[in-house]
Design an enzyme around this catalytic site. Sequence first.
Site, PDB file in Angstrom:
ATOM      1  N   THR A  94      49.408   3.208  39.735  1.00 54.41           N
ATOM      2  CA  THR A  94      48.146   3.095  39.645  1.00 54.41           C
ATOM      3  C   THR A  94      47.675   1.605  40.016  1.00 54.41           C
ATOM      4  OG1 THR A  94      47.586   4.440  37.952  1.00 54.41           O
ATOM      5  CG2 THR A  94      46.215   3.017  38.338  1.00 54.41           C
ATOM      6  N   LYS A 169      41.392   8.147  40.895  1.00 52.76           N
ATOM      7  CA  LYS A 169      41.436   7.680  39.593  1.00 52.76           C
ATOM      8  C   LYS A 169      40.612   6.626  38.680  1.00 52.76           C
ATOM      9  CE  LYS A 169      45.122   6.098  36.478  1.00 52.76           C
ATOM     10  NZ  LYS A 169      46.627   5.928  36.047  1.00 52.76           N
ATOM     11  N   LYS A 244      43.127  -2.241  32.290  1.00 55.67           N
ATOM     12  CA  LYS A 244      43.779  -2.463  33.793  1.00 55.67           C
ATOM     13  C   LYS A 244      42.878  -1.568  34.783  1.00 55.67           C
ATOM     14  CE  LYS A 244      47.572  -0.937  36.704  1.00 55.67           C
ATOM     15  NZ  LYS A 244      49.031  -0.178  36.717  1.00 55.67           N
TER      16      LYS A 244
END
Lengths: 293, 293
Positions: A94, A169, A244
């Site tokens: 990611t 995402k 994050k």
Amino acid sequence: MAKIAFIGLGNMGGPMAANLCKAQHHVTAFDLSAAAVAAAVEKGAHQAKSAAEAVKEAEIVVTMLPAGKHVREVYEKDVLPNAKKGVLLIDCSTIDVDSARHVAGLAQKAGHEMIDAPVSGGVGGATAGTLTFMVGGSEVSFAKARPILEKMGKNIVHAGDSGNGQAAKICNNMILGISMIAVSESFMLGKRLGLDAQKLFDVASTASGQCWSLTNYCPVPGPVPTSPANRDYQAGFTAAMMLKDLLLAQQAASAAGATTPLGAEAAQLFSLFVNSGHGAKDFSGIIRMLDGK
Amino acid sequence: MAKIAFIGLGNMGGPMAANLCKAQHHVTAFDLSAAAVAAAVEKGAHQAKSAAEAVKEAEIVVTMLPAGKHVREVYEKDVLPNAKKGVLLIDCSTIDVDSARHVAGLAQKAGHEMIDAPVSGGVGGATAGTLTFMVGGSEVSFAKARPILEKMGKNIVHAGDSGNGQAAKICNNMILGISMIAVSESFMLGKRLGLDAQKLFDVASTASGQCWSLTNYCPVPGPVPTSPANRDYQAGFTAAMMLKDLLLAQQAASAAGATTPLGAEAAQLFSLFVNSGHGAKDFSGIIRMLDGK
């Protein structure tokens, strides 16, 4: 079966590589941590002494790394100079959308197909092989990658061209981070108004307040027995990982000219929670901070 | 059937009173607007010249008023001095928790049973008789009120003692207001990252970003054909009503000592949207403000 190089054997990468071994693929594994490589070998992988060596004979390369800078570095120094022509590159990290698109562009120039395929589902999903993959890349690359991803996940979604897996995402997780705080605020307000948590759950879960954070991952103990609130907010999905993703969303919003006031506030609140020493707790534990605990 | 006084015949009260008439109840109706009373008479209600007159022979009193001050005034001046002993009082207004509990206390002292029973479901639900009622009051009062509420709604939930109907509603709607902005921010970020709205919908609606605002009331046209986004944000549930509920939540949070940072920010954003002249639009229209339109 395919010859697969797997680079990055952490909490997520380790069990993902193990599932590829289990599916009888020939997996050559590398990580900076010797212990992580040893654990992968235990699960049936072959040891590589470097990322470059892992890649040399591979038909498919899977990477699972912490951040954009690691992905850029590993692809620029190790993967692209050493991969055979026409290899399929799958980055499951990611990372920021810009890095994902930059590396995909380099890969294409070098004659490879590449997809970004970040996951959701946590360590539990990685171990059980039930991850969700959000994939960015061409239709052709997606079709080639699908059978490999299906060994590691259950729900494989094509979100469009390169970088769009990352985009999907962070857009999803921005909703998730905000809605978890919304639900937490609601329960803490209700508590102070004398409203029973189960009653509030019964109302909101069948009304317009319904959301995954409430009905699948309720931040107060009781209403959803499987939620981390029932085990002292043991992760699950850590607050540090949520932070994050919220920061990646903020970085993308800033670069792309999007206005995300609640996304920004959610990032600040998770930053406060993480910086108070709770980064390893489940992200739903933020309710305790909002409760003044 | 019961003799019911119905006070407050606006956009919501009008169709609710009509449904009680339809169920063969003897409804005596009052509103400050003569036109609203005339419309109720058209639907089968009996006209009262004042709130006091409406209440005099009633066994049940239903009120549907704009705010706490109206409810306090009508109950103190008209309902409580004129109601027969032991009448059942049902306030369907959405008001502040403190006013609801204050009036319920006065009613109890005067020997009446009272519930607060705010609704969700909008004008459509009021007309179709499919409202959700969130009820605060004793078990006994709730049981008595239920058959009446069932003529106006479908989902009748008991949220606890007096005021808890209001508490449940504002706690639910605070999640709703926040999550609608979250979903809107996500779609606008996705758009700027080149992510197709339908793709984002497909990912988030089956993942941890799932919420009612996304899957039942999607703020971009397309993915959910019944959502107001497909009819230029014609309400539905107006932005002005959402702002009212968010401000009630902020008032309650302030009084009760709850910390609701995203609730506060959502109230500010809806305030900006309403004060820009969009109060009559559906609340999902806030996505256009976040899009810079």
